[in-house]
Design an enzyme around this catalytic site. Structure first.
Site, mmCIF file in Angstrom:
data_model
loop_
_atom_site.group_PDB
_atom_site.id
_atom_site.type_symbol
_atom_site.label_atom_id
_atom_site.label_comp_id
_atom_site.label_asym_id
_atom_site.label_seq_id
_atom_site.Cartn_x
_atom_site.Cartn_y
_atom_site.Cartn_z
ATOM 1 N N CYS A 89 2.208 -10.126 19.787
ATOM 2 C CA CYS A 89 1.387 -9.682 18.652
ATOM 3 C C CYS A 89 1.965 -10.298 17.387
ATOM 4 C CB CYS A 89 1.380 -8.156 18.540
ATOM 5 S SG CYS A 89 0.532 -7.551 17.048
ATOM 6 N N LYS A 115 -4.161 -3.917 7.179
ATOM 7 C CA LYS A 115 -5.073 -4.870 6.547
ATOM 8 C C LYS A 115 -6.338 -5.043 7.378
ATOM 9 C CE LYS A 115 -5.092 -9.664 4.857
ATOM 10 N NZ LYS A 115 -4.272 -10.891 4.738
ATOM 11 N N CYS A 162 -2.844 -4.773 20.993
ATOM 12 C CA CYS A 162 -1.564 -4.272 20.515
ATOM 13 C C CYS A 162 -1.665 -2.765 20.292
ATOM 14 C CB CYS A 162 -1.193 -4.982 19.209
ATOM 15 S SG CYS A 162 0.121 -4.174 18.273
ATOM 16 N N HIS A 210 4.034 1.469 2.256
ATOM 17 C CA HIS A 210 5.260 0.836 1.772
ATOM 18 C C HIS A 210 5.949 1.758 0.754
ATOM 19 C CE1 HIS A 210 2.662 -2.767 2.762
ATOM 20 N NE2 HIS A 210 3.719 -2.995 3.517
ATOM 21 N N HIS A 261 -1.537 -2.268 16.174
ATOM 22 C CA HIS A 261 -2.558 -2.847 15.297
ATOM 23 C C HIS A 261 -3.951 -2.886 15.916
ATOM 24 C CE1 HIS A 261 1.249 -4.400 13.581
ATOM 25 N NE2 HIS A 261 0.622 -4.245 12.453
ATOM 26 N N CYS A 286 2.890 -7.678 14.654
ATOM 27 C CA CYS A 286 4.152 -6.979 14.913
ATOM 28 C C CYS A 286 5.331 -7.937 14.931
ATOM 29 C CB CYS A 286 4.104 -6.268 16.264
ATOM 30 S SG CYS A 286 3.034 -4.821 16.336
ATOM 31 N N LYS A 303 -3.470 4.700 11.156
ATOM 32 C CA LYS A 303 -2.434 4.025 10.384
ATOM 33 C C LYS A 303 -3.076 2.994 9.471
ATOM 34 C CE LYS A 303 1.700 1.131 11.016
ATOM 35 N NZ LYS A 303 1.256 -0.091 10.341
ATOM 36 N N HIS A 309 0.848 -1.190 0.000
ATOM 37 C CA HIS A 309 0.000 0.000 0.000
ATOM 38 C C HIS A 309 0.887 1.245 0.000
ATOM 39 C CE1 HIS A 309 0.988 0.342 4.255
ATOM 40 N NE2 HIS A 309 0.455 -0.840 4.511
#
Length: 625
Positions: free
Chosen positions: A230, A409, A255, A125, A258, A233, A406, A122
């Site tokens: 996690c 997915k 987490c 990256h 996430h 992570c 952030k 995405h």
């Protein structure tokens, strides 16, 4: 590679001669890189000082050490006892013994993190990758020897579970996903020199050799760990770090990155003695203020280390998808020591000693702030344990936020780069994210903001300025470039030349400092200065005058405008290579704007008189809301 091996052998011979010539100096240099724990093979005897063991011939496996005040050469049995050449000795060998490198240009090695293959890439990256690409292109433009690495992280529990969910093997899953990241690089015109996958044999060999080096140094021990993990992570958290739905630390079981439940895990595996390197890390950070950047991240790392480091698990016995531990093949390497080693495996660690010695350490690792601790604490501690050089800088950027969160997915808020490329084009994509977001801080993506940058900075400022100058050269001088004025005129042309000189200096300094948004602000000062020259001198009025003085003034203004565009095209080429090349073609110039070398390329007066220019289509046609 033959040249590199020959040079390495010559350096070794020169170093040995040098050591015999100047034993006292050798002692000082060795002490500078003293390893806190070096246990050599038995044939070293009992009277040597481990702090004075240094490798003088890395690829041939020969140690130089002092035994009873004598400099001795000792064959060693395995890599863990070999230590990298001290840079001070290497430089002395090159200068005093006449050993030279066939390519002695400044070296710049930049990396992105390697990206998990649990889903397609995405814009988060792409953000890091574009930033690294700009740095690589900039340093190539400066004439430096550049190595730019990116790739994919293909081991670990997260990847294994993603593959299982799709009903395929982990390798099949990786082979399916990795090409998407390579495709992203092609779409964004990323100029990486290598793309490493952690499932490659060269990487496996490097990981096993590196872990063996740390193990043989006595810094890996068997133990049992129990904690909150996690999977997304690939990391453990303390209860105080977990959050609730509102993000309150210590108030929930999620987490903090996430916002998903962690898992309770218990495993008997191999632990790295991270706690041993607390002071060593603090000393290194203090001695090298630029080691962790920006300063806010440096402060975070220092506070974390001062809070006390715990030994960490370096292996897994509950999964099989990974690199087997060399001394215990029933376990695989934890994903982070595996993944981090890619920065060395790509430059020959474990497979090409001569290249590794030449191309390590990295100049800068670009990472997201969520993986800063792995890079700025665990990674350098591992290198210290193995007696290997540390990278020059770890630069942690912030998150790209969509709707204030952030991208992930699990939140279904990911945006693929293609969605924006189809609408705005590659150059706007590259420009927007580096101009609109301060690289060390969090930033929010907005379609409206991207459109505003496109129409304002690109279409109005750069595109319109180029069109105005080129159009007037076509109208008033039949498309032929006038001579660039080089004599002082005490007026607008002098101001433009002075402003562009300052732009070159400021832009270069800021890019060197990895300050993209301020660098682009500075560069756009040069674009606006070029447009201001047109506004102040009014060439259309000069063209209506019949006298020679007005004609001379007109040509001087047009020549200065073309020269300014030439310099702008060179400077913008690392950020917007397509637009820079398109502008270069309109200017009728040979070669490419990225040809360099920078210092001579941007010197005022380089535009060839008489070159045919062409306005052509707009660089950036305006887009409607």
């Amino acid at each position: 590679m033959a040249d590199e091996v020959d040079v390495g052998a010559a350096e070794d011979a020169a170093l040995l001669d040098l050591a015999e010539d100047d034993l006292a100096s050798l002692d000082r240099d060795v002490e500078e890189i003293a390893d806190p724990y070096v246990e050599g093979p038995a044939n070293l005897g009992r009277k040597h000082d481990p702090a004075q063991v240094v490798d003088l011939a890395g690829h041939s496996g020969v140690l130089a050490c002092h035994i009873e005040d004598q400099l001795c050469l000792v064959s060693i049995r395995s890599y863990p006892y070999r230590r990298g050449l001290p840079h001070s000795l290497l430089r002395r060998a090159q200068t005093e013994k006449g050993v030279t490198d066939p390519d002695d240009r400044p070296y710049y090695y930049v990396t992105t993190p390697i990206y998990y293959v649990n889903d397609v890439p995405h814009i988060g990256h792409a953000y890091t990758t574009v930033a690294a690409d700009v740095l690589a292109r900039w340093h190539r433009l400066k004439g430096e020897r550049v190595f730019f690495l990116t790739g994919t992280d293909e081991h670990g529990q997260k990847v294994a579970r993603s593959a299982e969910a799709e009903g395929v093997s982990p390798q099949e899953w990786c082979d399916r996903l990795a090409p998407h990241f390579q495709e992203m690089n092609d779409l964004l015109r990323i100029s990486n020199d290598d793309f490493i996958r952690t499932t490659e044999e060269r990487h496996h060999r490097a990981v096993q050799e590196f872990l063996q080096a740390v193990y043989d140094a006595g810094d890996i021990e068997l133990d049992t760990y129990e904690g909150l993990y996690c999977v997304a992570c690939e990391g453990y958290y303390s209860p105080g770090e977990l959050v609730d739905d509102a993000g309150t630390p210590g108030a929930g079981e999620l987490c903090p990155i996430h916002k998903r439940p962690v898992e309770h895990m218990r495993d008997r595996n191999w632990f790295f003695r991270l706690s041993k390197y607390e002071q060593g890390l603090l000393d290194h950070i203090e001695a090298n203020p630029g080691f962790v950047r920006p300063e806010t991240r440096r402060n975070e790392v220092v506070a974390f280390v001062r809070g006390g480091l715990e030994d960490i698990s370096f292996s897994r016995s509950l999964i099989t998808w990974g690199v087997p531990i060399p001394w215990d093949p029933d376990q695989v390497a934890y994903v982070w020591p595996d993944a981090l080693t890619n920065y060395m495996s790509a430059v020959g660690y474990g497979t090409d000693e001569a290249r590794y010695r030449k191309d390590w350490p990295a100049t800068v690792h670009l990472v997201g702030k969520d993986i800063l601790r792995f890079h700025a604490v665990i990674w350098p501690a591992m290198l210290l344990a193995a007696g290997l050089p540390l990278p020059g800088c770890i630069f942690a950027h912030g998150f790209l936020l969509v709707g204030g969160e952030k991208m992930s997915k699990t939140r279904a808020n990911q945006i693929h780069p293609r969605e924006l490329l189809d609408e705005f084009g590659r150059d706007c994509y590259r420009y927007y994210f580096l101009r609109d977001v301060s690289f060390g801080a969090d930033g929010s993506f907005s379609w409206e903001a991207m459109l505003e940058r496109y129409n304002g900075d690109l279409a109005n400022d750069l595109g319109n300025t180029a069109s105005r100058v080129l159009n007037m050269v076509e109208r008033y001088n039949e498309g032929a470039a006038p001579a660039v004025p080089t004599e002082p005129d005490g007026d607008a042309i002098d101001r433009l030349r002075s402003e562009l000189g300052e732009v070159v200096r400021t832009y270069g300094r800021l890019l060197d400092e990895i300050d993209f948004d301020d660098a682009l602000i500075a560069l756009w000062g040069g674009v606006k200065a070029t447009n201001r020259l047109v506004e102040e001198t009014e060439p259309w009025h000069l063209a209506k005058c019949d006298d020679a003085e007005s004609r001379s003034r007109l040509l001087a203004v047009l020549g200065a405008g073309l020269e300014a565009l030439r310099i702008v095209a060179i400077l913008v080429s690392p950020v917007m290579p397509d637009a820079a090349e398109a502008l270069w073609a309109k200017l009728g110039l040979p070669g490419a704007p990225s040809g360099g070398p920078l210092e001579t390329a941007v010197a005022w007066g380089g535009f060839p008189t008489g070159t045919r220019v062409s306005k052509g289509d707009p660089l950036f046609p305006r887009r409607e809301q």
